[in-house]
Scaffold this motif. Structure first.
Motif, PDB file in Angstrom:
ATOM      1  N   VAL A  85     -29.481  67.259  30.805  1.00 17.46           N
ATOM      2  CA  VAL A  85     -29.130  68.670  30.649  1.00 17.46           C
ATOM      3  C   VAL A  85     -27.609  68.838  30.599  1.00 17.46           C
ATOM      4  CG1 VAL A  85     -29.269  70.956  31.699  1.00 17.46           C
ATOM      5  CG2 VAL A  85     -31.255  69.447  31.741  1.00 17.46           C
ATOM      6  N   GLY A  86     -26.884  68.078  31.404  1.00 13.37           N
ATOM      7  CA  GLY A  86     -25.428  68.146  31.373  1.00 13.37           C
ATOM      8  C   GLY A  86     -24.857  67.727  30.031  1.00 13.37           C
ATOM      9  N   LEU A  87     -25.440  66.693  29.414  1.00  6.66           N
ATOM     10  CA  LEU A  87     -24.951  66.220  28.116  1.00  6.66           C
ATOM     11  C   LEU A  87     -25.187  67.248  27.009  1.00  6.66           C
ATOM     12  CD1 LEU A  87     -26.092  62.468  28.230  1.00  6.66           C
ATOM     13  CD2 LEU A  87     -23.760  63.355  28.409  1.00  6.66           C
ATOM     14  N   GLU A  88     -26.158  68.135  27.181  1.00  9.72           N
ATOM     15  CA  GLU A  88     -26.396  69.162  26.175  1.00  9.72           C
ATOM     16  C   GLU A  88     -25.208  70.117  26.051  1.00  9.72           C
ATOM     17  OE1 GLU A  88     -29.974  71.201  27.123  1.00  9.72           O
ATOM     18  OE2 GLU A  88     -31.263  69.422  26.958  1.00  9.72           O
ATOM     19  N   TYR A  89     -24.431  70.260  27.122  1.00 10.22           N
ATOM     20  CA  TYR A  89     -23.312  71.206  27.123  1.00 10.22           C
ATOM     21  C   TYR A  89     -21.959  70.506  27.004  1.00 10.22           C
ATOM     22  CZ  TYR A  89     -26.900  74.484  28.434  1.00 10.22           C
ATOM     23  OH  TYR A  89     -28.051  75.250  28.433  1.00 10.22           O
ATOM     24  N   ASP A  90     -21.937  69.208  27.333  1.00 12.55           N
ATOM     25  CA  ASP A  90     -20.719  68.417  27.149  1.00 12.55           C
ATOM     26  C   ASP A  90     -21.150  66.967  26.918  1.00 12.55           C
ATOM     27  OD1 ASP A  90     -18.364  67.028  27.192  1.00 12.55           O
ATOM     28  OD2 ASP A  90     -17.593  67.954  29.029  1.00 12.55           O
ATOM     29  N   PRO A  91     -21.179  66.526  25.652  1.00 14.96           N
ATOM     30  CA  PRO A  91     -21.697  65.180  25.335  1.00 14.96           C
ATOM     31  C   PRO A  91     -20.939  64.038  25.995  1.00 14.96           C
ATOM     32  CG  PRO A  91     -21.546  66.534  23.362  1.00 14.96           C
ATOM     33  CD  PRO A  91     -20.841  67.289  24.447  1.00 14.96           C
ATOM     34  N   SER A  92     -19.778  64.311  26.560  1.00 19.64           N
ATOM     35  CA  SER A  92     -19.020  63.241  27.209  1.00 19.64           C
ATOM     36  C   SER A  92     -19.050  63.336  28.729  1.00 19.64           C
ATOM     37  CB  SER A  92     -17.555  63.286  26.726  1.00 19.64           C
ATOM     38  OG  SER A  92     -16.947  64.518  27.093  1.00 19.64           O
ATOM     39  N   ASN A  93     -19.851  64.255  29.259  1.00 17.03           N
ATOM     40  CA  ASN A  93     -19.920  64.455  30.707  1.00 17.03           C
ATOM     41  C   ASN A  93     -21.159  63.753  31.268  1.00 17.03           C
ATOM     42  OD1 ASN A  93     -19.449  65.357  33.292  1.00 17.03           O
ATOM     43  ND2 ASN A  93     -20.126  67.454  32.916  1.00 17.03           N
ATOM     44  N   PHE A  94     -20.972  62.543  31.747  1.00 22.94           N
ATOM     45  CA  PHE A  94     -22.091  61.739  32.247  1.00 22.94           C
ATOM     46  C   PHE A  94     -22.250  61.970  33.756  1.00 22.94           C
ATOM     47  CE2 PHE A  94     -20.671  59.620  28.410  1.00 22.94           C
ATOM     48  CZ  PHE A  94     -21.873  59.394  27.745  1.00 22.94           C
ATOM     49  N   LEU A  95     -23.409  62.492  34.130  1.00 27.87           N
ATOM     50  CA  LEU A  95     -23.655  62.858  35.526  1.00 27.87           C
ATOM     51  C   LEU A  95     -24.621  61.915  36.239  1.00 27.87           C
ATOM     52  CD1 LEU A  95     -24.113  66.719  35.025  1.00 27.87           C
ATOM     53  CD2 LEU A  95     -22.096  65.565  35.939  1.00 27.87           C
ATOM     54  N   ILE A  96     -25.095  60.889  35.544  1.00 36.09           N
ATOM     55  CA  ILE A  96     -26.200  60.084  36.077  1.00 36.09           C
ATOM     56  C   ILE A  96     -25.865  59.475  37.437  1.00 36.09           C
ATOM     57  CG2 ILE A  96     -25.452  58.087  34.709  1.00 36.09           C
ATOM     58  CD1 ILE A  96     -29.083  58.956  35.627  1.00 36.09           C
ATOM     59  N   MET A  97     -24.669  58.881  37.591  1.00 34.12           N
ATOM     60  CA  MET A  97     -24.333  58.235  38.859  1.00 34.12           C
ATOM     61  C   MET A  97     -24.113  59.273  39.964  1.00 34.12           C
ATOM     62  SD  MET A  97     -24.766  55.160  38.300  1.00 34.12           S
ATOM     63  CE  MET A  97     -24.267  54.604  39.921  1.00 34.12           C
ATOM     64  N   HIS A  98     -23.531  60.419  39.606  1.00 37.03           N
ATOM     65  CA  HIS A  98     -23.356  61.479  40.602  1.00 37.03           C
ATOM     66  C   HIS A  98     -24.715  62.011  41.063  1.00 37.03           C
ATOM     67  CE1 HIS A  98     -19.024  61.659  39.906  1.00 37.03           C
ATOM     68  NE2 HIS A  98     -19.272  61.647  38.596  1.00 37.03           N
ATOM     69  N   ALA A  99     -25.660  62.127  40.121  1.00 31.04           N
ATOM     70  CA  ALA A  99     -26.983  62.656  40.462  1.00 31.04           C
ATOM     71  C   ALA A  99     -27.795  61.688  41.300  1.00 31.04           C
ATOM     72  CB  ALA A  99     -27.742  63.001  39.180  1.00 31.04           C
ATOM     73  N   MET A 100     -27.488  60.388  41.224  1.00 25.36           N
ATOM     74  CA  MET A 100     -28.241  59.415  42.021  1.00 25.36           C
ATOM     75  C   MET A 100     -27.992  59.603  43.515  1.00 25.36           C
ATOM     76  SD  MET A 100     -30.271  57.601  40.286  1.00 25.36           S
ATOM     77  CE  MET A 100     -30.671  56.441  41.604  1.00 25.36           C
ATOM     78  N   GLY A 101     -26.835  60.206  43.892  1.00 28.78           N
ATOM     79  CA  GLY A 101     -26.571  60.455  45.314  1.00 28.78           C
ATOM     80  C   GLY A 101     -27.611  61.377  45.932  1.00 28.78           C
ATOM     81  N   PRO A 102     -27.760  62.608  45.422  1.00 32.12           N
ATOM     82  CA  PRO A 102     -28.808  63.479  45.977  1.00 32.12           C
ATOM     83  C   PRO A 102     -30.211  62.965  45.723  1.00 32.12           C
ATOM     84  CG  PRO A 102     -27.751  64.507  44.072  1.00 32.12           C
ATOM     85  CD  PRO A 102     -26.919  63.308  44.436  1.00 32.12           C
ATOM     86  N   ASN A 103     -30.384  62.176  44.670  1.00 30.39           N
ATOM     87  CA  ASN A 103     -31.715  61.654  44.362  1.00 30.39           C
ATOM     88  C   ASN A 103     -32.218  60.720  45.457  1.00 30.39           C
ATOM     89  OD1 ASN A 103     -33.164  60.296  41.255  1.00 30.39           O
ATOM     90  ND2 ASN A 103     -33.977  61.631  42.818  1.00 30.39           N
ATOM     91  N   VAL A 104     -31.393  59.754  45.848  1.00 27.06           N
ATOM     92  CA  VAL A 104     -31.816  58.834  46.915  1.00 27.06           C
ATOM     93  C   VAL A 104     -31.795  59.534  48.269  1.00 27.06           C
ATOM     94  CG1 VAL A 104     -31.119  56.787  45.638  1.00 27.06           C
ATOM     95  CG2 VAL A 104     -29.479  57.876  47.166  1.00 27.06           C
ATOM     96  N   ALA A 105     -30.900  60.546  48.419  1.00 26.40           N
ATOM     97  CA  ALA A 105     -30.913  61.330  49.659  1.00 26.40           C
ATOM     98  C   ALA A 105     -32.218  62.101  49.782  1.00 26.40           C
ATOM     99  CB  ALA A 105     -29.725  62.290  49.681  1.00 26.40           C
ATOM    100  N   GLY A 106     -32.783  62.516  48.634  1.00 25.92           N
ATOM    101  CA  GLY A 106     -34.062  63.207  48.652  1.00 25.92           C
ATOM    102  C   GLY A 106     -35.188  62.335  49.167  1.00 25.92           C
ATOM    103  N   VAL A 107     -35.145  61.029  48.845  1.00 17.99           N
ATOM    104  CA  VAL A 107     -36.154  60.097  49.361  1.00 17.99           C
ATOM    105  C   VAL A 107     -36.103  60.079  50.885  1.00 17.99           C
ATOM    106  CG1 VAL A 107     -36.919  57.695  49.393  1.00 17.99           C
ATOM    107  CG2 VAL A 107     -36.024  58.680  47.279  1.00 17.99           C
ATOM    108  N   ILE A 108     -34.886  59.980  51.413  1.00 16.68           N
ATOM    109  CA  ILE A 108     -34.723  59.970  52.865  1.00 16.68           C
ATOM    110  C   ILE A 108     -35.148  61.311  53.453  1.00 16.68           C
ATOM    111  CG2 ILE A 108     -33.054  59.711  54.734  1.00 16.68           C
ATOM    112  CD1 ILE A 108     -31.382  57.976  52.800  1.00 16.68           C
ATOM    113  N   GLY A 109     -34.756  62.403  52.787  1.00 12.24           N
ATOM    114  CA  GLY A 109     -35.085  63.734  53.295  1.00 12.24           C
ATOM    115  C   GLY A 109     -36.576  63.988  53.351  1.00 12.24           C
TER     116      GLY A 109
END
Length: 470
Positions: free
Chosen positions: A421-445
């Motif tokens: 979804v982020g790339l749809e608004y800025d094709p050079s804005n890669f959020l995958i590694m930033h999103a992995m932080g809350p993603n793995v935190a969600g597993v713990i949560g």
């Protein structure tokens, strides 16, 4: 030489000679053997019992054909009903018509189609679908006590905590906690996503106002955990609090995990502005090996000290991750995240499918679970997004709110959706590694939320289940 025609013909002749000698000895032994048990059947006298079958009743050709017809699946579906123990009171029995079995098999084939043709969590939904078909085969006996394959699988690891624990160990061996360690603030987003779990408890109270729907608090807690989008945790918790609802809860959890690319983007776009969706985040710092090794150990110690009821799940997650990060037992790590995880996933999914029977699925409560699961998942997505927007009110370096939606523990699919979804608004804005932080935190949560429910209701649920069993 061995491959010549002459040599091949010689081998054939020897083989034929050996078979002929064996046939002669067999016929001679039959003809000349003494038999004191009585007359033997012959072409002139066929009305003689076969030895050892004297007590077997004679069956005429018409009776044989009639029995064959009566035992076909078609006849079982049309004319036969089956009594099964009631889910609440095992001393009572419910009648399951054959057509309901047929309908559940159709549901099983639909699940297989969604996994195989549409790519919705195929590693999990395909075995679940086949388990659903197998358990509903009329007269198939695949869930028979002591002998049915699905019953053995269920008792071995699905009806207890064994398989979910092994799944968490494999997930730990696959997980990279580096993004979370590099940006600890994202753990708050993973925690905020658990809002869906607790909001669902209120949704259960509302649904109880509808006629035909009744949930107790054990069932409500098991349903609410669907909001975490974590299949193994859903199975683990429902096994302890509401085993009779495990099948539909597990299927709902895995289905919503598979539907992340369809469910989350509309919510993400609704709750964020174009400017927020285009926020760029700084590159994550390097995480040292020492930090990676110490993190799972610190996670385990904290869970033991603060929420011991969540320690089993978090402990297996930490164990798998520690083995991966320490690097001295690579063979074990590879086994955990590949062969063992694949085998256990197959067994767990077949066992979940074995619970997809009419008396457990075809009732208003099951429909309510599907609706509540969707509510829980949507609120969890919104919780992570809104928390990111709230933090941005105080942070100098802004967080792209899109990564908040990855707070649900569908790893790594939710992080990929945030990035897409982020790339749809800025094709050079890669959020995958930033999103992995809350993603793995969600597993713990989600594991912590399950631990809270077990600490609150686990002992009472165990007593209630014990009373029902006796």
């Amino acid at each position: 030489m061995l491959g010549t025609k002459t040599n091949g013909r010689h081998i054939l002749n020897v083989t034929v000679a050996i078979l002929a000698i064996a046939l002669v000895y067999s016929v001679a032994g039959t003809v000349f053997a003494s038999d004191s048990s009585g007359p033997r059947p012959s072409l002139s006298n066929l009305d003689v019992p076969i030895a050892g079958s004297e007590n077997v009743p004679n069956v005429s050709i018409s009776e044989f054909l009639q029995n064959t017809v009566e035992n076909t699946g078609i006849n079982a579906v049309i004319n036969k009903s089956e009594e099964v123990p009631d889910l609440v009171d095992p001393t009572k029995f419910d009648v399951v018509p054959g057509w309901q079995r047929l309908l559940m098999m159709a549901v099983g084939f639909l699940i297989i189609y969604l996994g195989a043709a549409k790519g919705f969590e195929p590693l999990l939904l395909i075995p679940i679908g086949f388990g659903t078909v197998f358990v509903n085969i009329p007269g198939g006996g695949m869930y028979a006590e002591h002998s049915g394959m699905l019953k053995i699988i269920y008792d071995a690891g699905v009806g207890n905590e064994f398989f979910p624990m092994l799944i968490f160990m494999g997930i730990g061996a696959m997980t990279d906690f580096g993004p979370l360690i590099a940006n600890p603030k994202t753990a708050i987003l993973g925690g905020a996503a658990q809002l869906g779990v607790f909001i669902t408890l209120f949704g259960v109270a509302v649904l109880n106002l509808l006629p035909g729907i009744e949930y107790n608090m054990f069932e409500a807690a098991a349903i609410a955990i669907i909001g975490g989008a974590d299949g193994p945790t859903s199975i683990y918790l429902s096994g302890k609090l509401a085993p009779h609802m495990m099948a539909v809860i597990a299927v709902a959890a895995y289905s919503y995990m598979a539907l992340v690319p369809m469910i989350q983007p509309p919510i993400m776009k609704l709750l964020t502005s174009k400017h927020e969706r285009s926020i760029r985040m700084k590159q994550l710092r390097h995480v040292s090996k020492a930090e990676r090794v110490l993190f799972p150990m610190a996670l385990l110690v904290l869970s033991i000290l603060l929420i011991p009821t969540a320690a089993p799940l978090i402990g297996m997650l930490a164990f798998g991750n520690f083995v991966k990060e320490i690097g001295v037992v690579e063979r074990i790590s590879k086994t955990m995240e590949n062969e063992l995880l694949n085998i256990v996933s197959i067994m767990l999914s077949l066992g979940v499918g074995s619970q997809m029977t009419p008396e457990k699925i075809m009732n208003p409560n099951a429909v309510g679970i599907i609706a509540l699961g969707l509510l829980a998942f949507a609120v969890a997505t919104a919780g992570g997004l809104l928390m990111a927007k709230f933090l941005n009110l105080f942070l100098r370096e802004k967080i792209n709110p899109l990564i908040g939606s990855a707070g649900v523990s569908a790893v790594p699919m939710a992080a990929r959706v945030s990035n897409k979804v982020g790339l749809e608004y800025d094709p050079s804005n890669f959020l995958i590694m930033h999103a992995m932080g809350p993603n793995v935190a969600g597993v713990i949560g989600t594991a912590i939320a399950a631990g809270v429910f077990i600490a609150t209701y686990g002992e009472a649920a165990a007593k209630a289940l014990s009373v029902v069993a006796h």
